[in-house]
Design a protein around this motif. Structure first.
Motif, PDB file in Angstrom:
ATOM      1  N   SER A  82       0.856  -1.192   0.000  1.00 46.49           N
ATOM      2  CA  SER A  82       0.000   0.000   0.000  1.00 46.49           C
ATOM      3  C   SER A  82       0.886   1.233   0.000  1.00 46.49           C
ATOM      4  CB  SER A  82      -0.893  -0.005   1.246  1.00 46.49           C
ATOM      5  OG  SER A  82      -1.598   1.214   1.342  1.00 46.49           O
ATOM      6  N   GLN A  83       0.597   2.151  -0.925  1.00 46.31           N
ATOM      7  CA  GLN A  83       1.389   3.380  -1.029  1.00 46.31           C
ATOM      8  C   GLN A  83       0.450   4.531  -1.384  1.00 46.31           C
ATOM      9  OE1 GLN A  83       4.044   3.285  -4.368  1.00 46.31           O
ATOM     10  NE2 GLN A  83       4.933   5.278  -3.923  1.00 46.31           N
ATOM     11  N   THR A  84       0.523   5.615  -0.619  1.00 48.10           N
ATOM     12  CA  THR A  84      -0.256   6.810  -0.936  1.00 48.10           C
ATOM     13  C   THR A  84       0.357   7.464  -2.163  1.00 48.10           C
ATOM     14  OG1 THR A  84      -0.668   7.141   1.419  1.00 48.10           O
ATOM     15  CG2 THR A  84      -1.151   8.989  -0.043  1.00 48.10           C
ATOM     16  N   GLU A  88      -2.792  13.221  -0.118  1.00 48.70           N
ATOM     17  CA  GLU A  88      -2.459  12.773   1.238  1.00 48.70           C
ATOM     18  C   GLU A  88      -3.233  13.549   2.301  1.00 48.70           C
ATOM     19  OE1 GLU A  88       1.528  11.718   3.845  1.00 48.70           O
ATOM     20  OE2 GLU A  88       1.728  12.274   1.734  1.00 48.70           O
ATOM     21  N   TYR A 126      -4.651   5.572  -2.834  1.00 46.14           N
ATOM     22  CA  TYR A 126      -3.587   4.611  -2.552  1.00 46.14           C
ATOM     23  C   TYR A 126      -3.407   3.696  -3.765  1.00 46.14           C
ATOM     24  CZ  TYR A 126      -4.244   5.672   2.432  1.00 46.14           C
ATOM     25  OH  TYR A 126      -4.347   6.300   3.647  1.00 46.14           O
TER      26      TYR A 126
END
Length: 192
Positions: free
Chosen positions: A139-141, A145, A153
């Protein structure tokens, strides 16, 4: 019943092969977006500005995950009610979005856009967010944000379980399933 395995990206051809009622396991990259992110994306589309992600042949999961516990990739990640995205989904589908994951019904404008542009709507089971999060491996934004849990995400999923609720031909499992059930009740009453 066998599960249909889908590996992203979800092409229009692959979307057209799916039918309402198909049980699927999705693996690969999907993206999250809820109402606030959808609104921002559609504002960019209206202004003819680039989006922070390429929606073409991609799947958006309508979810606002909870914060990850130590050692976890993500917190609970259950689907949110999809109709809140109905005002925005047609514009994203026109830009090439081929899949959406959520829960609940979709409006007629969304279904028409899905039929015109070969997209599908998948249902995920509400109340199972902790279990669904186990299918999320990364999981990565990637955008917005400031929206916290409603940021966009990029998720890497493995065997993420969904059911095709509305296919690219407009067949709707919610409607067809109710009709079949009522038909079976009526048939039973006639034979009793």
């Amino acid at each position: 019943m066998n599960n249909i395995r889908i590996t992203t990206p979800l092409t229009k051809e692959a979307a057209r092969a799916l039918r309402a009622g198909d049980c699927c396991l999705i693996s690969g990259v999907i993206y999250t977006a809820r109402d606030a992110a959808h609104k921002r994306l559609c504002e960019l589309i209206a202004q003819k500005q680039p989006l922070p992600l390429d929606v073409e042949n991609n799947i958006l999961y309508f979810v606002g995950p909870t914060p990850a516990k130590p050692g976890s990739v993500i917190g609970s990640a259950g689907p949110t009610t999809s109709y809140r995205m109905d005002a925005y989904s047609p514009a994203l589908i026109q830009k090439g979005l081929t899949g959406m994951i959520g829960k609940g019904k979709r409006g007629p404008e969304v279904v028409r856009a899905m039929q015109a542009h070969s997209a599908v709507y998948f249902g995920a089971i509400g109340g199972c967010g902790a279990l669904l999060s186990q299918c999320i491996k990364e999981s990565q934004t990637i955008a917005y944000e400031d929206l916290g849990a409603e940021a966009i995400y990029r998720l890497v999923v493995e065997d993420f379980p969904v059911v095709v609720i509305i296919d690219s031909y407009g067949n709707n499992l919610y409607e067809d399933g109710q009709r079949r059930y009522l038909d079976s009740i009526n048939k039973q009453q006639r034979t009793s």
